[in-house]
Design a protein around this motif. Structure first.
Motif, PDB file in Angstrom:
ATOM      1  N   CYS A 150       2.787  -1.455   1.079  1.00 15.63           N
ATOM      2  CA  CYS A 150       1.681  -1.494   0.116  1.00 15.63           C
ATOM      3  C   CYS A 150       0.718  -0.327   0.342  1.00 15.63           C
ATOM      4  O   CYS A 150       0.207   0.252  -0.617  1.00 15.63           O
ATOM      5  CB  CYS A 150       0.924  -2.820   0.224  1.00 15.63           C
TER       6      CYS A 150
ATOM      7  N   HIS B 277      -4.351  -2.252  -9.181  1.00 17.39           N
ATOM      8  CA  HIS B 277      -3.725  -2.741  -7.947  1.00 17.39           C
ATOM      9  C   HIS B 277      -4.046  -1.887  -6.718  1.00 17.39           C
ATOM     10  O   HIS B 277      -3.878  -2.335  -5.590  1.00 17.39           O
ATOM     11  CB  HIS B 277      -2.206  -2.801  -8.119  1.00 17.39           C
TER      12      HIS B 277
ATOM     13  N   ASN C 173      -7.995  -5.174 -12.846  1.00 11.04           N
ATOM     14  CA  ASN C 173      -6.537  -5.211 -12.913  1.00 11.04           C
ATOM     15  C   ASN C 173      -5.871  -4.005 -12.240  1.00 11.04           C
ATOM     16  O   ASN C 173      -4.670  -3.814 -12.353  1.00 11.04           O
ATOM     17  CB  ASN C 173      -6.082  -5.325 -14.372  1.00 11.04           C
TER      18      ASN C 173
END
Length: 148
Positions: A135, A78, A76
């Motif tokens: 990102c 990122h 989980n």
């Protein structure tokens, strides 16, 4: 397998179908020539650049995702996914700038050839790459040690 377990897979397939349909629709409106070059001639002229950009895209994506098992990151977290998408955006952009510069070809023309090679308008090709750069910045900031 429960229905909620395969919900993300179904939504991913539906999203892929919608994206493919949109790109096919946009591709019909692509210009047939750019600065006197046909689309086919433009793709041939920048074949090496397009191949390098596509290869670097997948290398960046796979490299970032390989951090999950190799780097011991939680599923989980990122940061590796963002890093992978960011590298998958930065590396092709670098190829689209460096290779034409070194070969004496037009950089703008290489971007158009790359977009034509993807079967999409230039804006629809560069917009996700720009998002990937965001990102990448978020991932790099996330990897910084938090000091107090």
């Amino acid at each position: 397998m429960e229905i909620p377990a395969w919900g993300p897979a179904v939504s991913g397939v539906v999203g892929g179908i919608i994206a493919t349909g949109l790109v096919a629709y946009w591709a019909r409106g692509l210009q047939t020539h750019y600065r006197g070059w046909s689309r086919a001639a433009l793709r041939r002229r920048h074949r090496t650049t397009i191949r390098a950009a596509n290869t670097l895209f997948f290398a960046g994506l796979l490299g970032g995702l390989a951090l999950y098992p190799l780097g011991g990151f939680a599923s989980n977290d990122h940061r590796p996914a963002f890093l992978g998408f960011g590298l998958a955006s930065l590396l092709p952009l670098l190829a689209l700038i460096v290779i034409p510069f070194l070969t004496g070809r037009n950089i703008r023309e290489a971007f158009v050839a790359f977009a034509v090679g993807q079967g999409a308008p230039v804006w629809a090709t560069c917009l996700p790459l720009a998002g990937g750069l965001v990102c990448l910045a978020v991932a790099l900031v996330g990897f910084l040690p938090s000091g107090s």
